[in-house]
Design a protein around this motif. Structure first.
Motif, PDB file in Angstrom:
ATOM      1  N   LEU A  35     -13.221  22.108 -49.206  1.00  0.00           N
ATOM      2  CA  LEU A  35     -11.774  22.151 -49.443  1.00  0.00           C
ATOM      3  C   LEU A  35     -11.151  20.794 -49.800  1.00  0.00           C
ATOM      4  CD1 LEU A  35     -10.720  24.575 -46.553  1.00  0.00           C
ATOM      5  CD2 LEU A  35     -11.133  25.154 -48.944  1.00  0.00           C
ATOM      6  N   PRO A  36     -11.649  20.136 -50.852  1.00  0.00           N
ATOM      7  CA  PRO A  36     -11.045  18.851 -51.243  1.00  0.00           C
ATOM      8  C   PRO A  36      -9.581  19.019 -51.648  1.00  0.00           C
ATOM      9  CG  PRO A  36     -12.529  19.656 -52.947  1.00  0.00           C
ATOM     10  CD  PRO A  36     -12.682  20.575 -51.777  1.00  0.00           C
ATOM     11  N   ARG A  37      -8.768  18.034 -51.282  1.00  0.00           N
ATOM     12  CA  ARG A  37      -7.342  17.945 -51.622  1.00  0.00           C
ATOM     13  C   ARG A  37      -6.485  19.084 -51.063  1.00  0.00           C
ATOM     14  NH1 ARG A  37      -5.867  13.874 -54.397  1.00  0.00           N
ATOM     15  NH2 ARG A  37      -3.991  14.799 -55.216  1.00  0.00           N
ATOM     16  N   VAL A  38      -6.998  19.849 -50.131  1.00  0.00           N
ATOM     17  CA  VAL A  38      -6.227  20.928 -49.504  1.00  0.00           C
ATOM     18  C   VAL A  38      -5.528  20.375 -48.267  1.00  0.00           C
ATOM     19  CG1 VAL A  38      -6.443  23.145 -48.280  1.00  0.00           C
ATOM     20  CG2 VAL A  38      -7.675  22.760 -50.407  1.00  0.00           C
ATOM     21  N   TRP A  39      -4.317  20.848 -48.020  1.00  0.00           N
ATOM     22  CA  TRP A  39      -3.550  20.437 -46.854  1.00  0.00           C
ATOM     23  C   TRP A  39      -3.946  21.295 -45.658  1.00  0.00           C
ATOM     24  CZ3 TRP A  39       0.077  16.499 -46.652  1.00  0.00           C
ATOM     25  CH2 TRP A  39       0.409  15.916 -47.886  1.00  0.00           C
ATOM     26  N   GLY A  40      -3.972  20.679 -44.489  1.00  0.00           N
ATOM     27  CA  GLY A  40      -4.272  21.424 -43.272  1.00  0.00           C
ATOM     28  C   GLY A  40      -3.995  20.585 -42.049  1.00  0.00           C
ATOM     29  N   VAL A  41      -4.331  21.152 -40.905  1.00  0.00           N
ATOM     30  CA  VAL A  41      -4.155  20.433 -39.642  1.00  0.00           C
ATOM     31  C   VAL A  41      -5.393  19.580 -39.374  1.00  0.00           C
ATOM     32  CG1 VAL A  41      -2.607  22.191 -38.712  1.00  0.00           C
ATOM     33  CG2 VAL A  41      -5.063  22.368 -38.269  1.00  0.00           C
ATOM     34  N   PRO A  42      -5.251  18.492 -38.629  1.00  0.00           N
ATOM     35  CA  PRO A  42      -6.424  17.686 -38.281  1.00  0.00           C
ATOM     36  C   PRO A  42      -7.448  18.529 -37.521  1.00  0.00           C
ATOM     37  CG  PRO A  42      -4.402  16.493 -37.784  1.00  0.00           C
ATOM     38  CD  PRO A  42      -4.007  17.903 -38.125  1.00  0.00           C
ATOM     39  N   CYS A  43      -8.685  18.445 -37.946  1.00  0.00           N
ATOM     40  CA  CYS A  43      -9.732  19.285 -37.374  1.00  0.00           C
ATOM     41  C   CYS A  43     -11.082  18.631 -37.631  1.00  0.00           C
ATOM     42  CB  CYS A  43      -9.693  20.665 -38.033  1.00  0.00           C
ATOM     43  SG  CYS A  43     -10.976  21.775 -37.479  1.00  0.00           S
ATOM     44  N   GLY A  44     -12.028  18.873 -36.740  1.00  0.00           N
ATOM     45  CA  GLY A  44     -13.347  18.335 -36.972  1.00  0.00           C
ATOM     46  C   GLY A  44     -14.382  18.898 -36.027  1.00  0.00           C
ATOM     47  N   LYS A  45     -15.630  18.519 -36.292  1.00  0.00           N
ATOM     48  CA  LYS A  45     -16.770  18.998 -35.515  1.00  0.00           C
ATOM     49  C   LYS A  45     -16.814  18.340 -34.146  1.00  0.00           C
ATOM     50  CE  LYS A  45     -19.636  17.864 -38.780  1.00  0.00           C
ATOM     51  NZ  LYS A  45     -19.754  17.732 -40.169  1.00  0.00           N
ATOM     52  N   LEU A  46     -17.196  19.143 -33.167  1.00  0.00           N
ATOM     53  CA  LEU A  46     -17.396  18.634 -31.818  1.00  0.00           C
ATOM     54  C   LEU A  46     -18.785  18.019 -31.696  1.00  0.00           C
ATOM     55  CD1 LEU A  46     -15.911  21.580 -29.730  1.00  0.00           C
ATOM     56  CD2 LEU A  46     -14.785  19.449 -30.414  1.00  0.00           C
ATOM     57  N   GLU A  47     -18.892  17.030 -30.851  1.00  0.00           N
ATOM     58  CA  GLU A  47     -20.178  16.427 -30.541  1.00  0.00           C
ATOM     59  C   GLU A  47     -20.944  17.385 -29.622  1.00  0.00           C
ATOM     60  OE1 GLU A  47     -21.158  13.642 -31.887  1.00  0.00           O
ATOM     61  OE2 GLU A  47     -19.244  13.137 -32.816  1.00  0.00           O
ATOM     62  N   PRO A  48     -22.273  17.272 -29.582  1.00  0.00           N
ATOM     63  CA  PRO A  48     -23.034  18.128 -28.667  1.00  0.00           C
ATOM     64  C   PRO A  48     -22.529  17.969 -27.227  1.00  0.00           C
ATOM     65  CG  PRO A  48     -24.515  16.981 -30.153  1.00  0.00           C
ATOM     66  CD  PRO A  48     -23.148  16.403 -30.372  1.00  0.00           C
TER      67      PRO A  48
END
Length: 141
Positions: A35-48
């Motif tokens: 999803l390049p250049r798409v607007w959204g809320v901050p989000c990301g992968k969790l660490e193990p």
């Protein structure tokens, strides 16, 4: 370790940051594979083994420079994506977050951010998935 952290699944956490009735949105970099250049809320992968409540605040800091405080978990969502040529199920916990700082620093120069009222969300290129996350958070605020 739970089933969601096994191979083929990714765990994520999203922060719906609300301040004075406005929602923080961030535009993804054009260099992003997903999803390049798409607007959204901050989000990301969790660490193990990372708790989603901790991971959402870490991701918020990494993606925006903001410190935050989890107000409450607002829901869960999932989506499919491709990771290293393999279909991956993404499980995401969504949180309402109150900012504890206000100076935003984005990691990539082509990114942008804005604070929008719920009525203004349609004025940017935001996908239905992110809109649903924002709606989850704004219910019973």
């Amino acid at each position: 370790m739970d089933i969601l952290s096994t191979t083929g699944n990714k765990r994520l956490a999203a922060a719906v940051v609300v301040r004075k009735g406005l929602v923080l949105l961030v535009r993804r970099s054009e260099t992003e594979r997903f999803l390049p250049r798409v607007w959204g809320v901050p989000c990301g992968k969790l660490e193990p083994a990372e708790r989603s409540e901790d991971g959402v605040l870490r991701e918020l800091k990494e993606e925006t420079g903001l410190l935050g405080e989890v107000v409450r978990k607002v829901g869960e969502s999932s989506f499919m994506s491709e990771y290293h040529g393999q279909e991956t199920k993404n499980w995401q916990d969504n949180f309402l977050v109150r900012p504890l700082s206000l100076h935003i620093t984005l990691p990539e120069p082509d990114q942008a951010h804005c604070w929008l009222s719920p009525a203004e969300l349609h004025t940017v290129d935001i996908d239905e998935y992110n809109l649903d996350i924002v709606r989850q958070a704004l219910t019973n605020v």
